[in-house]
Every structure is written in C-alpha cells, then in structure tokens.
Design an enzyme around this catalytic site. Structure first.
Site, mmCIF file in Angstrom:
data_model
loop_
_atom_site.group_PDB
_atom_site.id
_atom_site.type_symbol
_atom_site.label_atom_id
_atom_site.label_comp_id
_atom_site.label_asym_id
_atom_site.label_seq_id
_atom_site.Cartn_x
_atom_site.Cartn_y
_atom_site.Cartn_z
ATOM 1 N N ASP A 16 42.833 37.968 34.230
ATOM 2 C CA ASP A 16 43.763 38.887 34.910
ATOM 3 C C ASP A 16 45.246 38.688 34.582
ATOM 4 O OD1 ASP A 16 41.320 39.449 36.068
ATOM 5 O OD2 ASP A 16 41.958 39.186 38.135
ATOM 6 N N LYS A 69 36.590 44.114 36.319
ATOM 7 C CA LYS A 69 36.093 43.747 37.653
ATOM 8 C C LYS A 69 36.936 44.422 38.721
ATOM 9 C CE LYS A 69 38.719 39.437 38.169
ATOM 10 N NZ LYS A 69 39.523 39.868 39.296
ATOM 11 N N CYS A 86 41.382 34.266 41.827
ATOM 12 C CA CYS A 86 40.353 34.704 40.870
ATOM 13 C C CYS A 86 39.947 33.618 39.878
ATOM 14 C CB CYS A 86 40.810 35.964 40.154
ATOM 15 S SG CYS A 86 40.812 37.401 41.271
#
Ligand SMILES: [Zn+2]
Length: 193
Positions: free
Chosen positions: A18, A104, A143
């Site tokens: 990310d 995701k 995450c």
C-alpha cells in the site's frame, strides 16, 4: 541503508504494501514519513529484479462508501477510493517490470487489511515458488502487521524490512514489532550508515 542484494536469494519474493498517495504526507490518511519508505523499497525492488525474484505491490482500492470509512461506520477517513489520485501508487515508487498488483479492500461488506485476506495471494506465491516473503510498506501497525501474521499462518517464512515501513503511531509501531517477533517473523532492523 541495508544492501538488499546481501539478503535476497532464490525462493524469495518481495511484497510492497500500500505505498499509495493517500498514505503519504498530503494524502487523505497520511502516515508520518510515509514517503520515506519509497527509496528503501525501490532499492529492494531493483535488487529483486536483478536477481529475477518476483515483486508484488498491494493496493488499497476502496469503492465509494466503503465500510472502513468513518462516514460508513468504520475507523478511518475516506481514503484510496477507486480511480482517484489518492489511490495511485506514489509517483516515485519504482514499479518493477512484470510485477504483480494485488488489489484489496474491494469488498462492500468488510475491510481487508491483510494482503492475504480473500485475495488468493498465498496460492499465487506457491505457484511462483516463493518460500520466503520480504515485506515493506504502509502502515507497519495496520496492513503490514496483518499481512505478515497471515503470511506466517499460511506457511511462509516472513521477513520485515523495518526501515521500509512506517507506523500510524510510534506506540502502534512498537507493539506491531513485538507482535511480529512473537510470531517468529524475522525483523531486518535499521542500521546506522
Ligand atoms: Zn483502506
């Protein structure tokens, strides 16, 4: 900075979690020094490419009105909305040719913090012959943490490039590192140059 070529070997893969504009300074959900991970990660991606090892980039890719948003009962400000500039990878992030993007956070009914959560990523790693996964990215205590714990549960050896991660909060970062150590995850700690 660590020299990634000293660590990467056959059977390894690199996962970049990310590294998107909304998680960097100026974004919708900025993580302190989020942009500082980019040069570290780029060095690892370039080394992986040189050694013909697979590189994966995860991407938080939320529909409008996602349940992780405060406006819809979640914990976070609206971020990484599909097809908005904030969802783009950071401009300086080196995307290795033929690298794989793992999307995701697309479900309408729940969040997916872990890159392994309902994405089929574990199967992909097995097909690619990856035994050990090196992980860096954002955020260390959200995450990245959930991803590396799932990686171990899925049977992979997991190593975290600590200088290539940043937490939402320092306390969260310390707790995340302790949880990782407790789960037999290898932490490649920063060294002074
Ligand atoms: Zn998200």
């Amino acid at each position: 900075m660590r020299n990634p070529e000293e660590f990467l070997q056959m059977g390894d893969g690199l996962l970049v979690v990310d590294v998107q504009r909304d998680f960097c300074p100026g974004g919708a959900l900025p993580i302190p020094e989020g942009d500082k991970v980019v040069p570290v990660i780029n060095a690892w991606a370039e080394a992986a490419l040189k050694k013909h090892l697979p590189v994966y980039y995860s991407c938080d890719w939320h529909p409008e009105g996602h349940p992780s948003f405060k406006s819809h009962g979640g914990d976070w400000p609206k971020h990484c909305v599909q097809h908005t500039p904030g969802a783009d990878f950071c401009a300086d992030l080196f995307l290795a040719p033929a690298s794989v993007v793992v999307v995701k956070g697309v479900r309408f009914d729940q969040d997916q913090l872990s890159v392994f959560d309902q994405t089929g990523f574990a199967d992909k790693l097995r097909r690619d012959g990856v035994d050990r996964l090196w992980v860096a990215g954002l955020a260390l205590d959200v995450c990245v943490l959930e991803t590396v714990l799932d990686g171990v549960r899925s049977g992979f050896e997991v190593a975290v490039i600590v200088e290539g991660c940043r937490p939402v909060t320092p306390a969260g970062g310390q707790a995340a590192l302790a949880a990782m150590k407790g789960a037999d995850i290898y932490l490649l700690e920063e060294v002074d140059d």
